[in-house]
Design a protein around this motif. Structure first.
Motif, PDB file in Angstrom:
ATOM      1  N   ILE A  87      37.460  41.531  43.947  1.00 34.24           N
ATOM      2  CA  ILE A  87      38.817  41.805  44.432  1.00 34.24           C
ATOM      3  C   ILE A  87      38.912  41.253  45.848  1.00 34.24           C
ATOM      4  N   ILE A  88      39.847  40.350  46.043  1.00 29.80           N
ATOM      5  CA  ILE A  88      40.093  39.768  47.363  1.00 29.80           C
ATOM      6  C   ILE A  88      41.237  40.569  47.963  1.00 29.80           C
ATOM      7  N   ALA A  89      40.922  41.355  48.997  1.00 29.01           N
ATOM      8  CA  ALA A  89      41.904  42.294  49.557  1.00 29.01           C
ATOM      9  C   ALA A  89      43.027  41.588  50.295  1.00 29.01           C
ATOM     10  N   ASN A  90      42.770  40.422  50.851  1.00 27.55           N
ATOM     11  CA  ASN A  90      43.802  39.727  51.620  1.00 27.55           C
ATOM     12  C   ASN A  90      43.748  38.239  51.279  1.00 27.55           C
ATOM     13  N   GLY A  91      44.626  37.802  50.408  1.00 26.22           N
ATOM     14  CA  GLY A  91      44.668  36.405  50.002  1.00 26.22           C
ATOM     15  C   GLY A  91      45.145  35.467  51.087  1.00 26.22           C
ATOM     16  N   LEU A  92      45.650  36.009  52.201  1.00 27.36           N
ATOM     17  CA  LEU A  92      46.098  35.165  53.314  1.00 27.36           C
ATOM     18  C   LEU A  92      44.914  34.663  54.140  1.00 27.36           C
ATOM     19  N   SER A 134      47.408  33.200  46.278  1.00 31.84           N
ATOM     20  CA  SER A 134      48.575  34.040  45.989  1.00 31.84           C
ATOM     21  C   SER A 134      48.125  35.323  45.301  1.00 31.84           C
ATOM     22  N   ARG A 135      49.000  36.303  45.307  1.00 27.85           N
ATOM     23  CA  ARG A 135      48.695  37.603  44.721  1.00 27.85           C
ATOM     24  C   ARG A 135      48.546  37.474  43.212  1.00 27.85           C
ATOM     25  N   GLY A 136      47.585  38.220  42.652  1.00 33.09           N
ATOM     26  CA  GLY A 136      47.416  38.260  41.212  1.00 33.09           C
ATOM     27  C   GLY A 136      46.063  37.769  40.762  1.00 33.09           C
ATOM     28  N   PRO A 137      45.873  37.667  39.447  1.00 32.77           N
ATOM     29  CA  PRO A 137      44.587  37.218  38.918  1.00 32.77           C
ATOM     30  C   PRO A 137      44.447  35.695  39.012  1.00 32.77           C
ATOM     31  N   HIS A 138      43.230  35.251  39.252  1.00 34.67           N
ATOM     32  CA  HIS A 138      42.934  33.819  39.351  1.00 34.67           C
ATOM     33  C   HIS A 138      41.588  33.534  38.718  1.00 34.67           C
ATOM     34  N   GLU A 147      29.463   9.947  37.155  1.00 32.14           N
ATOM     35  CA  GLU A 147      30.309   8.857  37.666  1.00 32.14           C
ATOM     36  C   GLU A 147      31.404   8.449  36.698  1.00 32.14           C
ATOM     37  N   HIS A 148      31.292   8.828  35.430  1.00 32.84           N
ATOM     38  CA  HIS A 148      32.317   8.501  34.433  1.00 32.84           C
ATOM     39  C   HIS A 148      33.292   9.663  34.216  1.00 32.84           C
ATOM     40  N   GLY A 149      33.146  10.737  34.996  1.00 37.47           N
ATOM     41  CA  GLY A 149      34.037  11.885  34.870  1.00 37.47           C
ATOM     42  C   GLY A 149      33.636  12.852  33.771  1.00 37.47           C
ATOM     43  N   ARG A 150      32.467  12.627  33.159  1.00 39.86           N
ATOM     44  CA  ARG A 150      32.001  13.534  32.112  1.00 39.86           C
ATOM     45  C   ARG A 150      31.438  14.793  32.747  1.00 39.86           C
ATOM     46  N   GLN A 151      31.798  15.925  32.177  1.00 43.02           N
ATOM     47  CA  GLN A 151      31.342  17.213  32.683  1.00 43.02           C
ATOM     48  C   GLN A 151      29.912  17.475  32.220  1.00 43.02           C
ATOM     49  N   ILE A 152      29.034  17.783  33.181  1.00 37.94           N
ATOM     50  CA  ILE A 152      27.636  18.062  32.882  1.00 37.94           C
ATOM     51  C   ILE A 152      27.400  19.561  32.762  1.00 37.94           C
ATOM     52  N   SER A 153      28.032  20.335  33.655  1.00 45.25           N
ATOM     53  CA  SER A 153      27.868  21.782  33.660  1.00 45.25           C
ATOM     54  C   SER A 153      29.105  22.407  34.291  1.00 45.25           C
ATOM     55  N   LYS A 154      29.401  23.655  33.890  1.00 42.92           N
ATOM     56  CA  LYS A 154      30.575  24.334  34.432  1.00 42.92           C
ATOM     57  C   LYS A 154      30.296  25.821  34.535  1.00 42.92           C
ATOM     58  N   ASP A 155      30.883  26.446  35.558  1.00 41.48           N
ATOM     59  CA  ASP A 155      30.834  27.894  35.712  1.00 41.48           C
ATOM     60  C   ASP A 155      32.195  28.335  36.232  1.00 41.48           C
ATOM     61  N   ALA A 156      32.578  29.568  35.924  1.00 51.95           N
ATOM     62  CA  ALA A 156      33.874  30.086  36.369  1.00 51.95           C
ATOM     63  C   ALA A 156      33.759  31.583  36.613  1.00 51.95           C
ATOM     64  N   VAL A 157      34.590  32.079  37.538  1.00 50.81           N
ATOM     65  CA  VAL A 157      34.681  33.514  37.806  1.00 50.81           C
ATOM     66  C   VAL A 157      36.152  33.901  37.836  1.00 50.81           C
ATOM     67  N   ASP A 158      36.435  35.127  37.426  1.00 51.49           N
ATOM     68  CA  ASP A 158      37.787  35.673  37.491  1.00 51.49           C
ATOM     69  C   ASP A 158      37.852  36.638  38.653  1.00 51.49           C
ATOM     70  N   ILE A 159      38.908  36.504  39.476  1.00 50.12           N
ATOM     71  CA  ILE A 159      39.086  37.371  40.644  1.00 50.12           C
ATOM     72  C   ILE A 159      40.498  37.940  40.634  1.00 50.12           C
ATOM     73  N   MET A 160      40.709  38.991  41.419  1.00 57.86           N
ATOM     74  CA  MET A 160      42.042  39.583  41.615  1.00 57.86           C
ATOM     75  C   MET A 160      42.337  39.534  43.104  1.00 57.86           C
ATOM     76  N   VAL A 161      43.532  39.044  43.444  1.00 53.20           N
ATOM     77  CA  VAL A 161      43.908  38.875  44.847  1.00 53.20           C
ATOM     78  C   VAL A 161      45.065  39.791  45.187  1.00 53.20           C
ATOM     79  N   TYR A 162      44.943  40.471  46.300  1.00 54.30           N
ATOM     80  CA  TYR A 162      46.013  41.301  46.846  1.00 54.30           C
ATOM     81  C   TYR A 162      46.470  40.705  48.171  1.00 54.30           C
ATOM     82  N   LEU A 163      47.672  41.061  48.580  1.00 49.80           N
ATOM     83  CA  LEU A 163      48.190  40.649  49.877  1.00 49.80           C
ATOM     84  C   LEU A 163      48.390  41.901  50.726  1.00 49.80           C
ATOM     85  N   PRO A 164      48.398  41.761  52.039  1.00 48.94           N
ATOM     86  CA  PRO A 164      48.607  42.941  52.894  1.00 48.94           C
ATOM     87  C   PRO A 164      49.913  43.636  52.537  1.00 48.94           C
ATOM     88  N   GLY A 165      49.864  44.949  52.433  1.00 48.15           N
ATOM     89  CA  GLY A 165      51.055  45.737  52.121  1.00 48.15           C
ATOM     90  C   GLY A 165      51.266  45.938  50.635  1.00 48.15           C
TER      91      GLY A 165
END
Length: 166
Positions: A87-92, A134-138, A147-165
């Protein structure tokens, strides 16, 4: 000629004035003080001799080929931070994405950082700073491409972002 002789003599005499004794003492506040004058309760400092070893001639060095790095074509990438579910408390405030690779990158490989499947940057750096979220899930992704743009490996994480207030 007399000018040159006078100049050389003055240089020799001035260099001898720098070869004075150094003294160590302690002031009334307990601080160590070094000086070229001997105050009360001071001790002379023994300095090691100056290194006078001549420099090596680089023109005589054998040619060395740079050692190659063993790079695996099946290199793996992992997102180290932020953690999945973070959880990212302040996306700013800027958020830094840090990754690690199983092996060093081949010079022809790049790391692609993405946010919600939109490419942010392609570089050889294992870190990227997202200036604002921005606020919300990302979903933050990182992948290694060749060099040819082929993907060798990938990883991803899901986060939630809040804004002050929020």
């Amino acid at each position: 000629m007399a000018r040159y002789l006078l100049l050389i003599c003055s240089m020799l005499l001035s260099s001898l004035s720098f070869a004075t004794e150094i003294y160590r003492s302690t002031d009334q506040y307990g601080n160590t003080v070094f000086s070229d004058k001997a105050p009360k309760n001071s001790t002379p400092v023994k300095l090691p001799p100056t290194n006078t070893t001549p420099a090596t001639d680089v023109s005589n060095r054998p040619n060395h080929r740079p050692t190659s790095i063993n790079v695996s074509p099946d290199n793996r990438i992992t997102i180290q931070s932020p953690n999945n579910g973070a959880i990212i408390a302040n996306g700013l405030i800027a958020t830094t994405v840090s990754t690690s690779t199983q092996n060093p990158l081949d010079p022809s490989q790049r790391i692609v950082f993405s946010l919600d499947n939109d490419t942010l940057t392609r570089s050889s750096s294992t870190q990227y700073t997202i200036p604002r979220l921005s606020r919300g899930p990302h979903r933050i992704g990182a992948s290694i491409i060749d060099e040819h743009g082929r993907q060798i490996s990938k990883d991803a994480v899901d986060i939630m972002v809040y804004l002050p207030g929020n």
